[in-house]
Motif scaffolding. Structure first.
Motif, mmCIF file in Angstrom:
data_model
loop_
_atom_site.group_PDB
_atom_site.id
_atom_site.type_symbol
_atom_site.label_atom_id
_atom_site.label_comp_id
_atom_site.label_asym_id
_atom_site.label_seq_id
_atom_site.Cartn_x
_atom_site.Cartn_y
_atom_site.Cartn_z
ATOM 1 N N ASN A 175 0.809 -1.229 0.000
ATOM 2 C CA ASN A 175 0.000 0.000 0.000
ATOM 3 C C ASN A 175 0.837 1.273 0.000
ATOM 4 O O ASN A 175 0.427 2.311 0.547
ATOM 5 N N GLU A 176 2.007 1.235 -0.619
ATOM 6 C CA GLU A 176 2.812 2.447 -0.777
ATOM 7 C C GLU A 176 1.986 3.519 -1.486
ATOM 8 O O GLU A 176 1.230 3.240 -2.408
ATOM 9 N N HIS A 177 2.151 4.776 -1.049
ATOM 10 C CA HIS A 177 1.375 5.846 -1.668
ATOM 11 C C HIS A 177 2.102 7.182 -1.569
ATOM 12 O O HIS A 177 2.975 7.395 -0.727
ATOM 13 N N LEU A 178 1.708 8.067 -2.452
ATOM 14 C CA LEU A 178 2.159 9.451 -2.481
ATOM 15 C C LEU A 178 0.960 10.325 -2.137
ATOM 16 O O LEU A 178 -0.159 10.042 -2.583
ATOM 17 N N LEU A 179 1.155 11.365 -1.354
ATOM 18 C CA LEU A 179 0.085 12.309 -1.090
ATOM 19 C C LEU A 179 0.052 13.346 -2.207
ATOM 20 O O LEU A 179 1.050 14.028 -2.465
ATOM 21 N N ALA A 180 -1.108 13.480 -2.862
ATOM 22 C CA ALA A 180 -1.237 14.439 -3.959
ATOM 23 C C ALA A 180 -0.947 15.855 -3.479
ATOM 24 O O ALA A 180 -0.349 16.664 -4.209
ATOM 25 N N SER A 181 -1.356 16.176 -2.250
ATOM 26 C CA SER A 181 -1.121 17.519 -1.720
ATOM 27 C C SER A 181 0.370 17.798 -1.553
ATOM 28 O O SER A 181 0.842 18.909 -1.827
ATOM 29 N N VAL A 182 1.128 16.797 -1.115
ATOM 30 C CA VAL A 182 2.568 16.973 -0.962
ATOM 31 C C VAL A 182 3.238 17.060 -2.330
ATOM 32 O O VAL A 182 4.161 17.855 -2.535
ATOM 33 N N ALA A 183 2.777 16.254 -3.286
ATOM 34 C CA ALA A 183 3.331 16.324 -4.639
ATOM 35 C C ALA A 183 3.071 17.698 -5.255
ATOM 36 O O ALA A 183 3.944 18.269 -5.932
ATOM 37 N N ARG A 184 1.881 18.230 -5.032
ATOM 38 C CA ARG A 184 1.537 19.561 -5.571
ATOM 39 C C ARG A 184 2.457 20.617 -4.977
ATOM 40 O O ARG A 184 2.965 21.490 -5.697
ATOM 41 N N GLU A 185 2.671 20.555 -3.677
ATOM 42 C CA GLU A 185 3.582 21.499 -3.044
ATOM 43 C C GLU A 185 5.012 21.262 -3.503
ATOM 44 O O GLU A 185 5.797 22.207 -3.662
ATOM 45 N N GLY A 186 5.371 19.989 -3.734
ATOM 46 C CA GLY A 186 6.699 19.681 -4.243
ATOM 47 C C GLY A 186 6.954 20.284 -5.606
ATOM 48 O O GLY A 186 8.061 20.757 -5.891
ATOM 49 N N LEU A 187 5.941 20.275 -6.478
ATOM 50 C CA LEU A 187 6.086 20.905 -7.791
ATOM 51 C C LEU A 187 6.398 22.390 -7.640
ATOM 52 O O LEU A 187 7.248 22.941 -8.351
ATOM 53 N N ALA A 188 5.706 23.054 -6.702
ATOM 54 C CA ALA A 188 5.967 24.470 -6.461
ATOM 55 C C ALA A 188 7.383 24.693 -5.924
ATOM 56 O O ALA A 188 8.096 25.610 -6.356
ATOM 57 N N ILE A 189 7.781 23.838 -4.981
ATOM 58 C CA ILE A 189 9.117 23.977 -4.378
ATOM 59 C C ILE A 189 10.205 23.823 -5.428
ATOM 60 O O ILE A 189 11.156 24.626 -5.488
ATOM 61 N N MET A 190 10.098 22.782 -6.258
ATOM 62 C CA MET A 190 11.153 22.533 -7.235
ATOM 63 C C MET A 190 11.176 23.605 -8.318
ATOM 64 O O MET A 190 12.257 24.004 -8.779
ATOM 65 N N ALA A 191 9.998 24.092 -8.723
ATOM 66 C CA ALA A 191 9.973 25.191 -9.695
ATOM 67 C C ALA A 191 10.682 26.408 -9.115
ATOM 68 O O ALA A 191 11.467 27.083 -9.802
ATOM 69 N N GLY A 192 10.437 26.705 -7.825
ATOM 70 C CA GLY A 192 11.114 27.822 -7.192
ATOM 71 C C GLY A 192 12.615 27.636 -7.114
ATOM 72 O O GLY A 192 13.395 28.572 -7.371
ATOM 73 N N LEU A 193 13.048 26.427 -6.764
ATOM 74 C CA LEU A 193 14.488 26.162 -6.672
ATOM 75 C C LEU A 193 15.167 26.274 -8.029
ATOM 76 O O LEU A 193 16.233 26.909 -8.160
ATOM 77 N N PHE A 194 14.584 25.660 -9.059
ATOM 78 C CA PHE A 194 15.196 25.741 -10.389
ATOM 79 C C PHE A 194 15.213 27.180 -10.894
ATOM 80 O O PHE A 194 16.151 27.595 -11.585
ATOM 81 N N TRP A 195 14.183 27.938 -10.542
ATOM 82 C CA TRP A 195 14.162 29.351 -10.937
ATOM 83 C C TRP A 195 15.253 30.123 -10.195
ATOM 84 O O TRP A 195 16.019 30.876 -10.800
ATOM 85 N N ASP A 196 15.330 29.937 -8.893
ATOM 86 C CA ASP A 196 16.278 30.705 -8.075
ATOM 87 C C ASP A 196 17.728 30.392 -8.413
ATOM 88 O O ASP A 196 18.610 31.241 -8.232
ATOM 89 N N LEU A 197 18.000 29.178 -8.880
ATOM 90 C CA LEU A 197 19.369 28.837 -9.264
ATOM 91 C C LEU A 197 19.868 29.688 -10.427
ATOM 92 O O LEU A 197 21.080 29.838 -10.608
ATOM 93 N N GLY A 198 18.958 30.237 -11.214
ATOM 94 C CA GLY A 198 19.336 31.107 -12.331
ATOM 95 C C GLY A 198 19.401 32.571 -11.983
ATOM 96 O O GLY A 198 19.672 33.408 -12.860
#
Length: 473
Positions: free
Chosen positions: A437-460
């Protein structure tokens, strides 16, 4: 086009079904790497197929040049290196993920669920690899796509992706492969996603991981079992000997009793970082055991700043159908989880000396898998930079873990490749990774997308502290 626009577009991947569609396709690949030599040919084919047919087209579509590589260790899973070089004079980020999973354990999943089918139920997306690690590297690459789109396919830095297909089998060949490919993997910063947050609601940054040393203790005084009535009292019982040997290593409340296997006292800077870190308390988290382990430490210090010695499995005789016989042998499979500062290179020698001193020279010690502990300096400029990026993207104060309580092959990136290492996880402690029953929380994945977009943006952006991790070229 702004940073916030990139974050908004990345979040939409979770809202419009794009991330779920991608992840469903990836979950369907049965990429079990821990089945051992008896794995069917289809399993080996799936490990390569995931890289060649699933990840290579995705990465080439993002402007990467992709190469596939055999493992230098016979039978080990293949590797993928993808490079996106905008200018050789620019700094480079190395990111990492793994497409292999632990065995599916399909018969143990709840009715209506399959490890190889993505099944959304409310906030939970079930399937093997959703949390570890297909879901996490899907979040990373999904966010990257939107940053590239909004920046006109120019990040302002170079990016290298390393994917392996053997992490769940102990990453055989990874160290040797990285040594062979050192030039292709040369970078200035390591940024990747694996492991859990400390809590589903708390964005988390960790800087390394505890090390792990697996070993087995075995007692075999004779080649076969003997009737317990005819011989009981005059023949040593290996299960008794092993039980007492274990008791001299670990106290009744879980405290490690081998002084040489303990780390230095946690430094004050680490204790400050862990002061308000919550451990447990989630809806599916187990209740903590009061008084377990080192008595002077908080739960966070126990997990992140101290060593633990665990018995993973224990066997003698026939547990499922006992017989009236003194067993021929007994075995305990054990694991030391350790932090930076532990004399792990000599751990087995220390264990041997302790057992001998306690009169257990009949207990054999056999080594198993091992990886070193790592922890980026808490004062490294990348730490505050990353924490500020996470807070700007989520509006929440992130949790800083000096190192993950679990283990990852981070020593290869931190020590062998010499990189500052930042890990931003997109799972949570009760995700059932490695279990049914391994699972991912959609809410955490959604926030993760925001976090990674911010990190990739800030690196530039101009204020990224590249000089903190520049490797001599």
């Amino acid at each position: 086009m702004t940073r916030q626009h990139a974050i908004d577009l990345a979040r939409q991947d979770a809202d419009n079904g794009q991330l779920a569609t991608t992840l469903a396709r990836r979950i369907a690949w049965r990429t079990e790497s821990d089945l051992g030599p008896d794995a069917p040919p289809a399993t080996h084919a799936a490990l390569l197929g995931y890289l060649r047919d699933e990840m290579q087209p995705c990465l080439e579509g993002l402007g990467f040049q992709v190469s596939l590589h055999a493992n230098p260790v016979p039978g080990g899973g293949p590797f993928l290196i993808a490079r996106r070089i905008e200018d050789a004079a620019l700094p480079t980020v190395l990111t990492y993920g793994h497409g292999d999973v632990v065995n599916g354990q399909a018969a143990q999943w709840r009715e209506g669920l399959s490890p190889w089918t993505l099944t959304p139920e409310g906030d939970r997306w079930y399937g093997r690899g959703t949390a570890d690690n297909k879901g996490q590297h899907s979040v990373v690459l999904g966010a990257l796509a939107h940053v590239l789109q909004l920046r006109g396919q120019r990040l302002g830095y170079n990016l290298t992706v390393l994917l392996e297909m053997g992490e769940e089998a102990g990453s055989p060949g990874l160290a040797g492969f990285c040594a062979q490919q050192r030039e292709a993997l040369r970078a200035d910063l390591f940024l990747a996603s694996d492991g859990p947050r400390v809590h589903a609601e708390r964005p988390t940054l960790f800087l390394g991981s505890r090390g792990a040393l697996n070993f087995s203790l075995k007692v075999r005084p004779r080649p076969r079992a003997y009737h317990s009535g005819n011989w009981g009292g005059v023949l040593s019982n290996p299960a008794v000997r092993l039980s007492h040997a274990l008791a001299c290593l670990i106290g009744p409340r879980g405290r490690v009793l081998v002084p040489a296997l303990l780390p230095p006292t946690p430094p004050e800077r680490l204790r400050q970082a862990l002061h308000d870190v919550p451990i447990g308390g989630g809806a599916d988290d187990p209740a903590l055991s009061p008084g377990w382990g080192e008595p002077s430490l908080s739960p966070a210090e126990q997990l992140v700043g101290w060593n633990t010695l665990e018995i993973l499995s224990l066997g003698a005789g026939s547990p499922t159908r006992p017989i009236n016989a003194i067993p021929a042998s007994a075995v305990a499979h054990c694991q030391l989880r350790f932090v930076v500062g532990t004399d792990h290179a000599n751990a087995l020698a220390h264990l041997r000396a302790h057992l001998d001193a306690q009169g257990f020279n009949d207990v054999l010690v056999e080594p198993g898998m091992a990886c070193a502990a790592t922890r980026l300096d808490l004062d490294n400029p990348w730490v505050d930079w990353a924490l500020a990026s996470l807070q700007a993207s989520t509006g929440k104060p992130p949790v800083l873990l000096p190192n993950l309580a679990g283990s990852l092959p981070n020593d290869i990136f931190a020590d062998q490749l010499g990189l500052p290492t930042l890990w931003v996880p997109h799972s949570y402690p009760a995700c059932a990774q490695h279990a049914p029953n391994e699972h991912l929380l959609a809410s955490v994945a959604r926030e993760g997308l925001a976090i990674m977009a911010g990190l990739f943006w800030d690196l530039g952006e101009p204020d990224a502290p590249w000089e903190a991790g520049r490797v001599a070229r």
